[in-house]
Design a protein around this motif. Structure first.
Motif, mmCIF file in Angstrom:
data_model
loop_
_atom_site.group_PDB
_atom_site.id
_atom_site.type_symbol
_atom_site.label_atom_id
_atom_site.label_comp_id
_atom_site.label_asym_id
_atom_site.label_seq_id
_atom_site.Cartn_x
_atom_site.Cartn_y
_atom_site.Cartn_z
ATOM 1 N N TRP A 1 -3.540 5.705 3.711
ATOM 2 C CA TRP A 1 -3.226 4.458 3.068
ATOM 3 C C TRP A 1 -4.136 4.011 2.057
ATOM 4 O O TRP A 1 -5.178 3.866 2.269
ATOM 5 C CB TRP A 1 -3.127 3.243 4.420
ATOM 6 C CG TRP A 1 -2.313 3.643 5.237
ATOM 7 C CD1 TRP A 1 -2.250 4.179 6.564
ATOM 8 C CD2 TRP A 1 -0.775 3.440 5.116
ATOM 9 N NE1 TRP A 1 -1.068 4.464 7.022
ATOM 10 C CE2 TRP A 1 -0.026 3.836 6.364
ATOM 11 C CE3 TRP A 1 0.196 3.053 4.209
ATOM 12 C CZ2 TRP A 1 1.474 4.047 6.697
ATOM 13 C CZ3 TRP A 1 1.497 3.169 4.317
ATOM 14 C CH2 TRP A 1 2.035 3.519 5.528
ATOM 15 N N VAL B 1 -0.540 8.081 0.509
ATOM 16 C CA VAL B 1 -0.888 9.124 -0.406
ATOM 17 C C VAL B 1 -1.614 10.407 0.366
ATOM 18 O O VAL B 1 -2.942 9.946 0.886
ATOM 19 C CB VAL B 1 -1.325 8.758 -1.732
ATOM 20 C CG1 VAL B 1 -1.639 10.095 -2.575
ATOM 21 C CG2 VAL B 1 -0.766 7.693 -2.403
ATOM 22 N N TYR C 1 -4.551 1.694 -2.197
ATOM 23 C CA TYR C 1 -3.971 1.073 -3.341
ATOM 24 C C TYR C 1 -4.706 1.456 -4.366
ATOM 25 O O TYR C 1 -6.019 1.598 -4.240
ATOM 26 C CB TYR C 1 -4.326 -0.367 -3.311
ATOM 27 C CG TYR C 1 -3.609 -1.264 -2.011
ATOM 28 C CD1 TYR C 1 -2.395 -1.881 -2.191
ATOM 29 C CD2 TYR C 1 -4.403 -1.263 -0.880
ATOM 30 C CE1 TYR C 1 -1.742 -2.589 -1.505
ATOM 31 C CE2 TYR C 1 -3.647 -2.177 0.123
ATOM 32 C CZ TYR C 1 -2.502 -2.792 0.170
ATOM 33 O OH TYR C 1 -1.871 -3.513 1.031
ATOM 34 N N ASN D 1 0.785 -0.958 0.030
ATOM 35 C CA ASN D 1 -0.118 -0.003 -0.056
ATOM 36 C C ASN D 1 0.936 1.320 -0.012
ATOM 37 O O ASN D 1 2.093 1.292 0.329
ATOM 38 C CB ASN D 1 -1.061 0.089 1.119
ATOM 39 C CG ASN D 1 -0.375 -0.178 2.569
ATOM 40 O OD1 ASN D 1 -1.014 -0.379 3.639
ATOM 41 N ND2 ASN D 1 0.872 -0.359 2.631
ATOM 42 N N GLN D 2 0.236 2.317 -0.371
ATOM 43 C CA GLN D 2 0.739 3.648 -0.379
ATOM 44 C C GLN D 2 0.325 4.580 0.474
ATOM 45 O O GLN D 2 -0.891 4.504 0.481
ATOM 46 C CB GLN D 2 0.721 4.053 -1.782
ATOM 47 C CG GLN D 2 1.653 3.141 -3.075
ATOM 48 C CD GLN D 2 3.032 3.036 -2.659
ATOM 49 O OE1 GLN D 2 3.757 4.065 -2.317
ATOM 50 N NE2 GLN D 2 3.474 1.724 -2.946
#
Length: 531
Positions: free
Chosen positions: A53, A49, A55, A46-47
């Motif tokens: 959190w 951004v 995907y 996951n990121q």
């Protein structure tokens, strides 16, 4: 079995389970003996951004397609046949989170995963309104927090689902969800096995008070029990999963489920007095209840098994991430020194070395909070390693402190279940990647829980196997067989398990560790304010 498996694949008798976990998307084929015999996988992350959190949707489909392509390639290389048809198919994924779409089926905001701790205001308010614990991870908490935040998209929400429900919808056209995964969206009534009507009505009132016309039941997926048909793979869905275009449409799918439900199936812990612990990026302990809890606790979620039994769930957002990152550091060091070792060897050596640790980990404390941890009152993740100058800082204690830290959050909820609610627990089964190294993490978990912990030789198979079993169960449900009967007769009758029970010295050592863990917890809670 190679020729037999080849025939099973050619005859379309294999069953496929797919699970989208936090770090891996796995495809698993099982044969007529219910045994996994070939798989494919794809690693992802996951990121974070803009503080969320997530995907990306494109990453979800790329990962899913690459995992399936890896399976197809392995089938071709091993059996020299294409994968064209299946007996059944099932989709599992991380529970909870927030995926919302408008009437044109367009995603309204980026996927908000279970890992986000951004809905405490809504979760606390709904818990009071419903007299039912609503964790921050749950879909309804995310939705109502968006309402409280006056986010413009909420008035356009026509459908809300989880990751497994989204993939299933795209493959079948059906907006449905297994009851276990649905119970992480909105409270389930233990008698009707559907969303609780009184709470639905109250939720509609709360939305009307905000001048919103949304009807919550209308935007939630339809709830299905294990054994009910979830739909069939469409032509479009088959092409979206299999980019080679070989997979045929018309394959039946079971209801999509969350990783908690498939974990219960994969450990055969869906009956009363049984429980399991799933350890991965997050950690959760699940215990099937004989009766409802007397009180509402923020530390304990009430969810369900895939066949609708009520379950007490103690969930921690953080488990193996910190250990995995330290293993990468040791791997980097080994290569720097000119040694070539595999990750598997590193895990085995370092985990095994923890057996030389002091019972209390020598005074070392670890908080592996990469994301917020509601059970500990930690809003934003800031991993910490703490120790007194007089602590016995060595490698064995270092590893033991990390193993204890991975499981310690469970103690916060387990103490309530066993002491205040007197929940009877006969068996605890463990599964997940941490338990691949034989006996080590299992021993640490038994020490933390103060219960015998069993691990089966399938402990590393995880939810992909669990959802494959649920897909296979479709045929047996048609014959009137219950899910516990199916698992007992066809799956777990001959499986071996290894049980570990710890002694008084180990338990007392952990209690000393946990006392320090609790005393220093305010430091972990404050850390995000300064870093």
């Amino acid at each position: 079995m190679t020729n037999n498996h080849k025939a099973i694949i050619e005859d379309g008798k294999a069953v496929l389970g797919i699970e989208l976990g936090s770090t891996r998307i796995k495809c698993c084929l099982i044969d007529e003996s219910k045994t996994p015999f070939i798989s494919g996988e794809f690693e992802w992350q996951n990121q974070l951004v803009d503080g969320i959190w997530t995907y990306a949707i494109n990453d979800i489909w790329e990962g899913l397609q690459k995992s399936y392509a890896d399976l197809v390639q392995n089938v071709q290389m091993t059996y020299q046949v294409p994968l064209r048809n299946l007996k059944a198919l099932g989709i599992s994924a991380m529970m909870h989170g927030y995926l919302v779409f408008d009437e044109g089926d367009q995603l309204l905001v980026p996927f908000r995963t279970w890992r986000n701790c951004i809905s405490s205001e809504a979760a606390n308010y709904l818990t009071k309104e419903f007299n039912y614990n609503i964790p921050e991870r749950w879909s309804i908490a995310h939705f109502y927090q968006a309402v409280l935040n006056n986010e413009t998209h909420v008035s356009n929400v026509a459908f809300m689902t989880t990751l497994s429900g989204y993939i299933h919808w795209q493959l079948t056209g059906k907006k449905v969800l297994g009851v276990g995964d649905a119970s992480g969206m909105f409270p389930i009534n233990d008698q009707t096995h559907n969303y609780d009507e009184k709470m639905l009505s109250r939720m509609d009132e709360l939305l009307a008070e905000k001048n919103l016309s949304n009807k919550i039941e209308a935007i939630l997926p339809k709830v299905l029990l294990a054994g009910e048909l979830g739909g069939y793979l469409t032509e479009e869905g088959a092409k979206r999963l299999d980019t080679l275009g070989q997979l045929e449409a018309g394959i039946p799918l079971c209801p999509p489920e969350g990783d908690a439900g498939t974990g219960m199936v994969a450990t055969n812990t869906i009956s009363q007095k049984q429980g399991n612990v799933s350890a991965g990026t997050s950690i959760f302990a699940m215990f099937v209840l004989e009766q409802a809890l007397k009180n509402v606790y923020p530390e304990i979620d009430i969810v369900t098994t895939p066949d609708g039994s009520m379950v007490a769930m103690v969930h921690g957002n953080n488990c193996s991430t910190d250990i995995n990152n330290w293993i990468r550091i040791f791997d980097e060091f080994a290569k720097l020194m000119g040694y070539e070792v595999t990750k598997e060897e590193l895990y085995e050596k370092l985990f095994t070395h923890s057996l030389n640790a002091a019972p209390d980990a020598g005074g070392l404390l670890n908080y592996g909070y990469y994301s917020g941890e509601p059970l500990s009152g930690v809003i934003d993740g800031r991993p910490l390693m703490l120790f007194h100058p007089n602590a016995d800082f060595n490698l064995a204690n270092f590893m033991q402190s990390h193993l204890f830290s991975s499981f310690s959050v469970l103690s916060l909820g387990m103490n309530i279940l066993t002491t205040k609610e007197k929940v009877a627990i006969d068996k605890v089964f463990a599964h997940g990647g941490l338990f691949k190294t034989e006996a080590i993490a299992q021993k640490a978990l038994a020490t933390v829980l103060d219960k015998p912990v069993s691990v089966m030789n399938t402990a590393g198979e995880g939810g992909a196997w669990g959802i494959a079993l649920l897909a296979d169960y479709l045929t047996y449900a048609e014959q009137g067989m219950t899910l516990p009967e199916y698992l007992a007769k066809f799956v777990f009758e001959a499986l071996e398990e290894k049980v570990i029970t710890v002694g008084k010295n180990e338990r007392e050592g952990y209690l000393a560790y946990f006392e320090q863990y609790q005393q220093a917890l305010p430091l972990a809670q404050q850390a995000s304010r300064y870093i």
